[in-house]
Design a protein around this motif. Structure first.
Motif, PDB file in Angstrom:
ATOM      1  N   GLN A  17       0.823  -1.208   0.000  1.00 39.90           N
ATOM      2  CA  GLN A  17       0.000   0.000   0.000  1.00 39.90           C
ATOM      3  C   GLN A  17       0.863   1.267   0.000  1.00 39.90           C
ATOM      4  O   GLN A  17       0.565   2.217  -0.729  1.00 39.90           O
ATOM      5  N   ASP A  18       1.946   1.279   0.776  1.00 34.74           N
ATOM      6  CA  ASP A  18       2.851   2.429   0.763  1.00 34.74           C
ATOM      7  C   ASP A  18       3.532   2.575  -0.597  1.00 34.74           C
ATOM      8  O   ASP A  18       3.716   3.686  -1.098  1.00 34.74           O
ATOM      9  N   TYR A  23       4.247   5.129  -6.132  1.00 34.51           N
ATOM     10  CA  TYR A  23       4.201   5.109  -7.604  1.00 34.51           C
ATOM     11  C   TYR A  23       3.080   5.993  -8.145  1.00 34.51           C
ATOM     12  O   TYR A  23       3.236   6.618  -9.193  1.00 34.51           O
ATOM     13  N   ARG A  24       1.976   6.086  -7.429  1.00 31.52           N
ATOM     14  CA  ARG A  24       0.862   6.936  -7.856  1.00 31.52           C
ATOM     15  C   ARG A  24       1.160   8.414  -7.618  1.00 31.52           C
ATOM     16  O   ARG A  24       1.057   9.243  -8.530  1.00 31.52           O
ATOM     17  N   ASP A  25       1.568   8.764  -6.396  1.00 31.81           N
ATOM     18  CA  ASP A  25       1.679  10.170  -5.994  1.00 31.81           C
ATOM     19  C   ASP A  25       3.011  10.829  -6.357  1.00 31.81           C
ATOM     20  O   ASP A  25       3.042  12.020  -6.656  1.00 31.81           O
ATOM     21  N   VAL A  26       4.086  10.068  -6.337  1.00 28.96           N
ATOM     22  CA  VAL A  26       5.404  10.631  -6.630  1.00 28.96           C
ATOM     23  C   VAL A  26       5.793  10.400  -8.091  1.00 28.96           C
ATOM     24  O   VAL A  26       6.257  11.302  -8.772  1.00 28.96           O
ATOM     25  N   GLU A  62       6.773  -4.897 -10.655  1.00 31.69           N
ATOM     26  CA  GLU A  62       6.078  -5.889  -9.831  1.00 31.69           C
ATOM     27  C   GLU A  62       6.430  -5.622  -8.376  1.00 31.69           C
ATOM     28  O   GLU A  62       7.567  -5.821  -7.962  1.00 31.69           O
ATOM     29  N   LEU A  63       5.461  -5.133  -7.627  1.00 35.20           N
ATOM     30  CA  LEU A  63       5.651  -4.932  -6.192  1.00 35.20           C
ATOM     31  C   LEU A  63       5.385  -6.252  -5.496  1.00 35.20           C
ATOM     32  O   LEU A  63       4.363  -6.898  -5.751  1.00 35.20           O
TER      33      LEU A  63
END
Length: 147
Positions: A17-18, A23-26, A62-63
């Motif tokens: 989740q972090d 990847y979404r916000d930064v 791939e996380l």
């Protein structure tokens, strides 16, 4: 052995989740798949798509987060508590031919060939034999299959 397409880069993380938020916000990722559990491999997985040419998906990220006490990712995160690059994955047209060719070159395969996160057969090669990089070899997914 001919180098195939770089399918994904595996990033071990203590928190999917972090990492999704990063990847979404930064990084500005807009194509983030739903995380899913892979109990057979001891990991939770989430794919982040990068843009490719002409609207296609480029190399994926791939996380991977440990799933359960027996996860093989625990050892990596013990050495790298913040996470980091875990492996690189290349596609091949025939997994059995590729494995035989790597073994004929003296490259050591870790464990058995098994189903990976894209739903195709994969195996891993020992980092010492692969320029210090844990290398995943996967059979090229059929069109419309996997993540």
């Amino acid at each position: 052995m001919k180098l195939g397409r770089l399918n994904h880069i595996g990033i071990a993380t203590p928190s999917i989740q972090d990492s999704i938020a990063y990847y979404r916000d930064v990084m500005g990722a807009t194509e983030i798949h739903e995380p899913f559990d892979m109990p057979s491999n001891g990991v939770k997985v989430c794919f982040v798509d990068t843009p490719g040419e002409n609207g296609t998906t480029g190399t994926q990220i791939e996380l991977i987060e440990p799933l359960g006490a027996d996860s093989p990712i625990h050892g990596f995160l013990a050495k790298n508590p913040s996470g980091g690059q875990h492996h690189m994955c290349y596609e091949v047209p025939d997994i059995h031919v590729a494995r035989a060719e790597f073994e004929a070159m003296g490259k050591r395969v870790l464990g058995d060939t098994r189903i990976g996160a894209h739903g195709t057969l994969v195996f891993f090669l020992l980092p010492r034999d692969m320029n210090g990089i844990l290398t995943e070899i996967m059979e090229t997914p059929k069109a419309g299959a996997g993540h």
